[in-house]
Every structure is written in structure tokens, then in C-alpha cells.
Design a protein around this motif. Sequence first.
Motif, mmCIF file in Angstrom:
data_model
loop_
_atom_site.group_PDB
_atom_site.id
_atom_site.type_symbol
_atom_site.label_atom_id
_atom_site.label_comp_id
_atom_site.label_asym_id
_atom_site.label_seq_id
_atom_site.Cartn_x
_atom_site.Cartn_y
_atom_site.Cartn_z
ATOM 1 N N SER A 24 2.408 -3.672 3.663
ATOM 2 C CA SER A 24 3.769 -3.169 3.448
ATOM 3 C C SER A 24 3.739 -1.855 2.688
ATOM 4 C CB SER A 24 4.591 -4.165 2.621
ATOM 5 O OG SER A 24 4.650 -5.415 3.259
ATOM 6 N N ARG A 25 4.573 -0.936 3.114
ATOM 7 C CA ARG A 25 4.772 0.332 2.404
ATOM 8 C C ARG A 25 6.262 0.430 2.067
ATOM 9 N NH1 ARG A 25 6.193 5.557 4.548
ATOM 10 N NH2 ARG A 25 5.943 7.088 2.890
ATOM 11 N N VAL A 65 0.841 -1.198 0.000
ATOM 12 C CA VAL A 65 0.000 0.000 0.000
ATOM 13 C C VAL A 65 0.877 1.249 0.000
ATOM 14 C CG1 VAL A 65 -1.894 -1.168 1.220
ATOM 15 C CG2 VAL A 65 -0.171 0.068 2.536
ATOM 16 N N GLU A 66 0.262 2.371 -0.332
ATOM 17 C CA GLU A 66 0.954 3.659 -0.228
ATOM 18 C C GLU A 66 0.709 4.309 1.130
ATOM 19 O OE1 GLU A 66 1.311 5.499 -4.658
ATOM 20 O OE2 GLU A 66 -0.686 5.577 -3.756
ATOM 21 N N ASP A 67 -0.520 4.195 1.631
ATOM 22 C CA ASP A 67 -0.917 4.820 2.889
ATOM 23 C C ASP A 67 -1.078 3.738 3.949
ATOM 24 O OD1 ASP A 67 -2.064 6.186 5.017
ATOM 25 O OD2 ASP A 67 -3.823 6.867 3.893
ATOM 26 N N LEU A 68 -0.007 3.459 4.667
ATOM 27 C CA LEU A 68 -0.020 2.377 5.646
ATOM 28 C C LEU A 68 -1.002 2.673 6.783
ATOM 29 C CD1 LEU A 68 1.182 -0.367 6.403
ATOM 30 C CD2 LEU A 68 3.002 0.854 7.604
ATOM 31 N N GLU A 75 -7.249 2.503 -1.295
ATOM 32 C CA GLU A 75 -6.394 2.514 -2.486
ATOM 33 C C GLU A 75 -6.910 1.590 -3.583
ATOM 34 O OE1 GLU A 75 -2.170 2.318 -1.638
ATOM 35 O OE2 GLU A 75 -2.530 3.023 0.399
#
Length: 145
Positions: free
Chosen positions: A69-70, A13-16, A134
Amino acid sequence: MALKRMDNVGIVVEDLAGAIDFFRELGLELEGRATIEEEWAGRVTGLGDQHVEIAMMRTPDGHSQLELSRFLRPPVVADHRNAPVNALGYLRVMFTVDDIDETLARLRKRGAQVVGDVVQYKNAYRLCYIRGPEGLLIGLAQELS
């Protein structure tokens, strides 16, 4: 030798923080967070020099985990979040819930959208797919018996 268990499913993901909040709302528990950038991690993934933040989420029964995970390094190289359910590869995670309507009401407040319809399969399940944080594809199932 027999397979013992499946440990977890991983989602990048981008936004954890947003993903953690969403999956908490679904009912998973945050087991822990960590930053990983040791040499062994890059060797096991084949990415070499990597720096990743992870959060481990556990289902209430304690049997399943979701690893969010980011990646800070190296940069993400592909984006499958908006792929339809018939695309190749790993695309969705399915969760069984007590009440699909109540779960949808809570998750809609966090931006979830139903992909198609909530349907009933025989007298066994009510099912739907949603797009979560997302655009992640998530399946929900409610056992009817």
C-alpha cells in the motif's frame, strides 16, 4: 466457528513500483493494482478520508498474498522500517525459497542486504534476514530435507 485462512499481510511503502519489482524478483506474482478512496475504506481503517494505491502480490502456490500500500492521504504517521527484529509489532515476512544463495544474488541486484549471516538450523533450514526495498525486513528460509 473455526478460522478459515489468513488472506494477506499488508506492508506500507513509499515507492510502490519499486516494491512490486522487488517482490516480483523474489518470485511473487502481481495479481492486480487498484486505487482506493471510497468512503467504506476510510470507515474500515478508521482513517476517514483516505486515498491509497495498492498492489496485491501472490505467492506461486496461490495460498498467500502480500498487499503493498502507498498512502496518498492521509500522510504516513510512523516509520518502523529500520526497527530491529526485537521491536514490538509486525516487523517481517518470511518466505521459503528453493535456493537461498541464488535468491540473495538476484535480490542484491535490487539493493537487498543481509542483516546478519546466512545460518543453518540443524539439518532442516538455511535462514537469513535481509533488508529489502525501503529497509523492509524480510526473512528467507531454504528447506534442506
